[in-house]
Design a protein around this motif. Structure first.
Motif, mmCIF file in Angstrom:
data_model
loop_
_atom_site.group_PDB
_atom_site.id
_atom_site.type_symbol
_atom_site.label_atom_id
_atom_site.label_comp_id
_atom_site.label_asym_id
_atom_site.label_seq_id
_atom_site.Cartn_x
_atom_site.Cartn_y
_atom_site.Cartn_z
ATOM 1 N N ILE A 23 4.986 -4.828 -5.611
ATOM 2 C CA ILE A 23 4.975 -3.769 -4.675
ATOM 3 C C ILE A 23 6.148 -2.956 -4.509
ATOM 4 C CG2 ILE A 23 5.341 -5.011 -2.685
ATOM 5 C CD1 ILE A 23 3.020 -3.116 -1.225
ATOM 6 N N ALA A 43 3.744 2.302 5.573
ATOM 7 C CA ALA A 43 4.407 3.405 5.381
ATOM 8 C C ALA A 43 3.388 4.478 4.301
ATOM 9 C CB ALA A 43 5.815 3.323 4.454
ATOM 10 N N LEU A 44 2.612 3.534 3.542
ATOM 11 C CA LEU A 44 1.622 4.160 2.820
ATOM 12 C C LEU A 44 0.221 4.473 3.563
ATOM 13 C CD1 LEU A 44 1.855 2.520 -0.443
ATOM 14 C CD2 LEU A 44 2.491 5.027 -0.170
ATOM 15 N N GLY A 45 0.386 4.423 4.926
ATOM 16 C CA GLY A 45 -0.836 4.501 5.618
ATOM 17 C C GLY A 45 -1.837 3.314 5.724
ATOM 18 N N GLY A 46 -1.388 2.330 5.345
ATOM 19 C CA GLY A 46 -2.323 1.225 5.355
ATOM 20 C C GLY A 46 -2.188 0.265 6.567
ATOM 21 N N MET A 47 -2.990 -0.459 6.890
ATOM 22 C CA MET A 47 -3.069 -1.473 8.037
ATOM 23 C C MET A 47 -3.092 -2.735 7.481
ATOM 24 S SD MET A 47 -5.785 -2.316 11.006
ATOM 25 C CE MET A 47 -5.616 -0.572 11.886
ATOM 26 N N PRO A 48 -1.763 -3.448 7.312
ATOM 27 C CA PRO A 48 -1.673 -4.737 6.769
ATOM 28 C C PRO A 48 -2.745 -5.879 7.533
ATOM 29 C CG PRO A 48 0.346 -3.893 7.604
ATOM 30 C CD PRO A 48 -0.276 -2.954 7.886
ATOM 31 N N VAL A 84 6.619 -6.393 3.320
ATOM 32 C CA VAL A 84 5.175 -5.916 2.756
ATOM 33 C C VAL A 84 4.707 -5.235 3.540
ATOM 34 C CG1 VAL A 84 3.335 -6.777 1.611
ATOM 35 C CG2 VAL A 84 5.491 -7.658 0.800
ATOM 36 N N GLN A 119 7.232 1.301 -5.684
ATOM 37 C CA GLN A 119 7.661 2.404 -4.515
ATOM 38 C C GLN A 119 8.356 3.434 -5.543
ATOM 39 O OE1 GLN A 119 6.305 2.005 -1.295
ATOM 40 N NE2 GLN A 119 5.337 0.349 -2.329
ATOM 41 N N LEU A 128 3.193 -1.165 3.455
ATOM 42 C CA LEU A 128 2.086 -1.015 3.493
ATOM 43 C C LEU A 128 1.714 0.029 4.652
ATOM 44 C CD1 LEU A 128 0.369 -4.609 3.034
ATOM 45 C CD2 LEU A 128 0.565 -2.590 1.375
#
Lengths: 431, 129, 566
Positions: free
Chosen positions: B80, B121-126, B115, B84, B119
């Motif tokens: 990952i 930063a990309l709009g994800g919800m770890p 990590v 980036q 995530l």
């Protein structure tokens, strides 16, 4: 309980000689596996999702299987252009359902192939594949070439099961009789055990392959003093080793599929092997990564005619990697829903492709929480093929082996879940 | 300084491939292996950090001294962090430039993101259990 | 209980001596019966040609090399696309269709059973997976033994019983149907990039000759009382002058079976060449046909070549490499450890080529010069000679001398002196065609007595009704109508159920996989043989316990058990 001849579901070596001891539903000991296989079996318990999970604005919560399936069906039916991606970490029977689903939905199905050995397949589609099963190499090869591949790290038992260190029917003292050539841009651990290491300048593989082809064809005069950092003297020596071998086996990896020229490098390697076949016996095998990535190519091919990146929006299979491959579809924001099965694109795709996963409804079917989970609306955990699910898998050389189930952890399998989703989709579409 | 970013599999990366929230994973795939002479030129030491900037963006990684890495290239285990900076361009092949991305490296005091931070930063919800 | 009544069928069934008689066929629970009740579904066959479902005794449709042929040829995939429609899946492929493609095209052409020409035991699982995805034909697999190490060692030791025991173990393990030998010894030599030149040429290291391999396997086959005979692809395929090797191979075969042939020689067109090079290649079909006419214990299939594009694929690795050197086209190869090999290369057979024209003539000559159609079956070694969808054209050529002459007129003039076809005026009739496309196959595969290839009482109700009133046309003159009618059945019936009608598929699945389990005395079984086991585990890269094809791969299974004569 001792399970023998267990098949390891990690890399495409697909070693089938593991001995796994289970005790009361836990895996307690693994013999004959490499480090990767050991970790796969022994650490499986610790971090599986216990049940389906659902994302809410305030965090993750559990979901019922019923809801998860309902919602997945709803998402897929509601999409104009769904992408079904992954597949390399599950068994063939599940992959088969995936292809059927993509067809009935008019969506796109792709596998990790497109970011791994897709270029190899593109090359094969131009010039063919002069290959063999790994036992041919084990029993006959007196010369092994690893080009842009580092088996010690990525396929740890490759050399002891199939090449350098294994005895063969026709080789009395295989280790002494076999020569190993390693070609890479850095001195990997595999390079350390080579009889001949070729250190190539980055991006220089194509030129070096061309130079070798020229030498094999008797045109060494045109070779300059160095090619991509490799001396003419070493090139001549390598070419001679290849021509004098009784049986040469060429293995290659990401070192040439992912570097400049991509599939053109592989094409050049294939053509070199073809040329060598006019002098002696030479075969070529791509070092496939996931234990069942080749399986997806096989299943997808006999069902659709094409090995990956298949688009069904026209009502029939359409294949155009670069257009119908996952990274490109995500980058162009072309898909409006995504189902990820048995792989983790959020860690393995360039980030700008990953972002789109979070912008559309995405569902993942996978035993473990991973980076892709962060972009999903739902994740449904399933049994791990090779541990608590069985099914067909294809080794890197195309040999199909049935992966075993040695435990029951109470999870449905990929086939169960996908089967149910597919059934409901067909019903809804009245097929 | 410009380097060619080479990514690839390693045992540790493979061992942690199903455990991407585990610190061992992040540790392995946020390591930028560099040739000692290049490290001298760049002015970094083993264990320090570099900001790697490529066509898709930038990320901070740890430096690991590694003689097997060739001059003017760096090696980062596939994962990952490397992704980036790698662009989504596949040149019509479906395959991004995982081994041919040119990246700019400079020493930095910025921290290496986790990590989950990447995530987010990309709009994800770890996922948190 | 399901009943079907087919009225006004114009039945051609040479096995039961019915030759164009208009009659009714009654079907109950998948079998032909004397009569049915009035609750039966009724189909009006309108006086159309009705025969047993077609049986293809040698076709390459499922397995490793077939799939190689597909994925290396996206251009072939694009050349044969069909849309999904109703419950029919989309299909791809012109000469190497996808499994659904093959199944639908065979079904709409009236074919209900197929024998996959070559399956490497190590990769049998793959073939069975593709069989599962070939939903409308009964499937069987020829199992390759040509380069089998334990077999060759036992042949060398002149131990025919050991050969039989090994064959029994393998066939049972991989759920195979028959013994196939492709370029015997040559595929092992190809493991070193070599080949054998003919039947007396010893195999490197193993020191057995192809002739010994062929003869011993024939004896082993008969010891095991397998339904089909040994199925042989001779050495030297495609080489000018190879006809003598073919006749030599036939001479090796003893006559050991009263009910059927002792040797089935496949795609003999490729093996009937005279001359010494491509420059002087000519047809020796008349010599080969003469040999077959004198040997009732031999059955062959034509291996007819038809002009156009196709893909060659066979276990004959060295032959395919030679083709590659000739055509410079993309070439794939796949040698299978301890067992066999394979090669794939796309080709184009051209009307402008004298060589190809001679090849085209040879297949037809064989069929027309061999007197008994039971001894010369119709096949193209699909797709090697041509895709199977061209069978109707081949039938038309066999039934019409004017058609043949018209075709000959389009060939290069130099062809004529090399072939005997122009002078042959025999025209086959419907009985003979039925024999060559279903009845003869039923016998050759040992399936006639199990109810296949004919429409007598008790036979399996696999029936093809073609939209043609044979009494009203002259196939010699109206060959285009023959072709049209044989392309698409009015009805294809499988196990008593209509599965296709006028090109539309009406069934999702109706099939079984037929395989054999030959039983030999317990103490001789390879399961208990320490040498066999030790060598297996040492030299294969798959564990012996993981090798057999599990039950899961044959959800519909018809197992023929035989008792060996020990």
């Amino acid at each position: 309980m001792l399970h023998e001849d267990v098949v390891c579901p990690f890399c495409a070596c697909l070693c089938d000689d593991l001995k796994v001891e289970t005790d009361n539903g836990t895996i307690v000991k693994v013999d004959n596996a490499c480090d990767l296989g050991n970790h796969k079996f022994l650490r499986d318990d610790n971090h599986r999702l216990k049940e389906p999970i659902r994302r809410t604005p305030s965090g993750w919560t559990s979901a019922t299987l019923q809801h998860a399936i309902d919602r997945t069906v709803e998402i897929l039916l509601g999409a104009d252009r769904p992408l079904l991606y992954g597949w390399s970490g599950t068994h063939g029977e599940a992959q088969s359902i995936g292809v059927h689903m993509a067809e009935v939905l008019g969506g796109v199905i792709d596998s990790t192939t497109s970011v791994c050995h897709g270029p190899s397949i593109l090359a094969i589609q131009e010039v063919g594949h002069p290959g063999c099963t790994l036992g041919q190499v084990k029993n006959r090869a007196d010369l092994v070439v690893y080009w842009g591949a580092n088996p010690i790290e990525a396929h740890p038992r490759h050399m002891s099961r199939y090449t350098t260190y294994t005895d063969g029917f026709f080789l009395d003292r295989a280790f002494k009789e076999r020569k190993v050539i390693v070609v890479d841009i850095r001195r990997t651990q595999t390079a350390e055990v080579a009889d001949e290491f070729i250190l190539i300048k980055k991006g220089g593989d194509y030129a070096v392959l061309s130079a070798l082809r020229a030498i094999v064809r008797g045109k060494s005069d045109m070779i300059p003093a160095t090619v991509a950092g490799v001396t003419k003297e070493q090139l001549l020596r390598i070419a001679e080793m290849c021509k004098k071998a009784k049986f040469g086996a060429f293995f290659f990896g990401m070192g040439i599929t992912q570097t400049q020229g991509k599939y053109k490098n592989i094409r050049n390697a294939i053509e070199l092997v073809d040329e060598l076949n006019r002098h002696t016996k030479f075969t070529l095998t791509p070092m496939r990564g996931h234990y069942n990535v080749y399986g997806f190519n096989e299943v997808c091919t006999w069902m659709t005619g094409y090995p990956y990146a298949v688009d069904f929006c026209r009502g029939m299979a359409f294949y155009n990697p670069g257009e119908t491959s996952a990274v490109d579809i995500l980058t162009r924001k072309e898909c409006d829903a995504c189902l990820v099965v048995a792989s983790d694109p959020a860690a393995h795709f360039p980030k700008d492709a990953v972002r789109h996963l979070g912008e559309i409804p995405t569902v993942q079917i996978d035993p473990y929480p991973n980076t892709t989970t962060a972009f999903c609306e739902l994740q449904i955990p399933v049994a791990v093929t090779g541990i608590d699910a069985q099914g067909t898998s294809y080794r890197m050389d195309g040999v199909p082996i049935r992966v075993k189930s040695i435990l029951n952890r109470g999870y449905p399998t990929d086939t169960d879940i996908l089967g149910e989703i597919y059934r409901r989709i067909k019903e809804a579409k009245r097929v | 300084m410009i380097f060619t970013l080479n990514t690839g599999r390693t045992i540790q990366q493979g061992n942690n491939v199903e455990m991407k929230y585990h610190p061992d994973y992040a540790k392995e795939v946020s390591r930028c292996h560099m040739n000692p002479l290049d490290m001298l030129d760049l002015g970094v030491m083993d264990g320090e950090r570099v900001r790697v900037t490529g066509p898709a963006g930038s990320v901070v990684m740890y430096v690991v001294q590694d003689e097997t890495v060739s001059h003017s290239t760096v090696f980062v285990p596939y994962g990952i962090y490397a992704n980036q900076v790698i662009s989504t361009e596949t040149h019509g092949t479906g395959m991004p430039d995982f081994k041919t991305t040119e990246a700019n490296l400079e020493p930095t005091e910025d921290s290496v993101l986790t990590v989950p931070e990447l995530l987010r930063a990309l709009g994800g919800m770890p996922y948190v259990a | 209980m399901s009943e079907l009544l087919i009225r006004h069928a114009c039945v051609v069934d040479p096995v039961n001596r019915i030759s164009g008689e208009i009659m009714d066929l009654a079907v109950r629970d998948g079998r032909i019966v004397e009569s049915v009740s009035d609750r039966a579904e009724v189909i009006d066959a309108q006086g159309f040609l009705t025969m047993a479902g077609g049986i293809d005794s040698h076709t390459h449709i499922c397995g490793t090399k077939v799939n190689f042929g597909r994925y290396m040829s996206p251009e072939d995939m694009r050349a044969g696309r069909t849309l999904k429609k109703g419950q029919m899946h989309s299909t791809s492929g012109y000469s190497v269709p996808t499994t659904y493609g093959n199944s639908y095209r065979y079904a709409t052409m009236g074919y209900t059973a197929v024998l996959e020409g070559a399956m490497a035991p190590l990769e049998a699982r793959h073939t069975h997976e593709e069989f599962m995805a070939t939903p409308l034909q009964d499937t069987m697999a020829n199992v390759l033994f040509d380069g089998n190490w334990p077999v060759m060692e036992a042949v060398r030791d002149r131990d025919v019983k050991r050969v039989a025991a090994i064959v029994a173990w393998v066939l049972t393990a991989v759920k195979g149907f028959a013994i196939k030998i492709t370029n015997p010894g040559g595929t092992e030599a190809w493991g070193w990039g070599k080949n054998v030149t003919c039947i007396r040429d010893p195999v490197p290291y193993f020191e057995v000759t192809p002739a010994e391999i062929i003869e011993t396997l024939i004896r082993a086959n008969e010891i095991l009382r397998l339904p089909h005979s040994v199925h042989l692809h001779c050495n030297n395929l495609g080489t000018p002058g190879n006809y003598s090797c073919t006749i030599g191979s036939m001479d090796v075969a003893p006559d050991l079976n009263k009910e059927r042939q002792s040797l089935y020689v496949t795609h003999v067109q490729f093996h009937s060449y005279g001359g010494t090079s491509w420059k002087d290649i000519n047809s020796k079909a008349h010599v080969v046909a003469d040999a077959v006419n004198r040997k009732p214990h031999i059955v062959i299939d034509m291996g007819q070549m038809m002009f156009g594009k196709t893909t060659t694929m066979t276990a004959d690795g060295p032959m395919e490499f030679n083709l590659y050197k000739l055509h410079h086209n993309k070439w794939s190869n796949h040698d299978v450890e301890l067992e066999t090999g394979s090669g794939i290369i796309p080709v184009y057979y051209s009307r402008k080529s004298i060589v190809n024209s001679v090849m085209w003539a040879i297949g037809l000559e064989l069929a027309l010069l061999i007197k008994n159609p039971e001894q010369c079956l119709l096949a193209t070694d699909n797709p090697n000679g041509s895709p199977f969808v061209k069978y109707p054209e081949i039938i038309a050529l066999l039934m019409s001398n004017p058609y043949r002459q018209a075709e000959i007129a389009t060939l290069p003039p130099e062809t004529e002196s090399r072939i005997s076809l122009p002078a042959i005026d025999r025209e086959l009739d419907w009985n003979e065609i039925a024999m060559m496309t279903r009845a003869g196959q039923g016998r050759a595969l040992g399936l006639r007595k199990l109810g296949r290839g004919h429409l007598g009482l008790g036979a399996i109700a696999d029936i093809a009704i073609y939209p043609l009133s044979i009494g009203a046309i002259d196939p010699s003159k109206e060959y285009t109508r023959v072709i049209e009618a044989l392309r698409l059945t009015r009805y294809t019936i499988k196990n008593g159920k209509v599965i296709a009608r006028d090109g539309e598929i009406l069934s999702n699945r109706n099939k079984t996989t037929i395989w054999v389990r030959p039983k030999i005395p317990e103490q001789h079984r390879m399961d208990h043989d320490p040498d066999f086991i030790r060598n297996f585990e040492r030299y294969y890269t798959v564990r012996m316990s993981n090798y057999p094809v599990q039950e899961a791969y044959v959800p519909e299974s018809t197992c023929i058990e035989t008792e060996a004569v020990w």
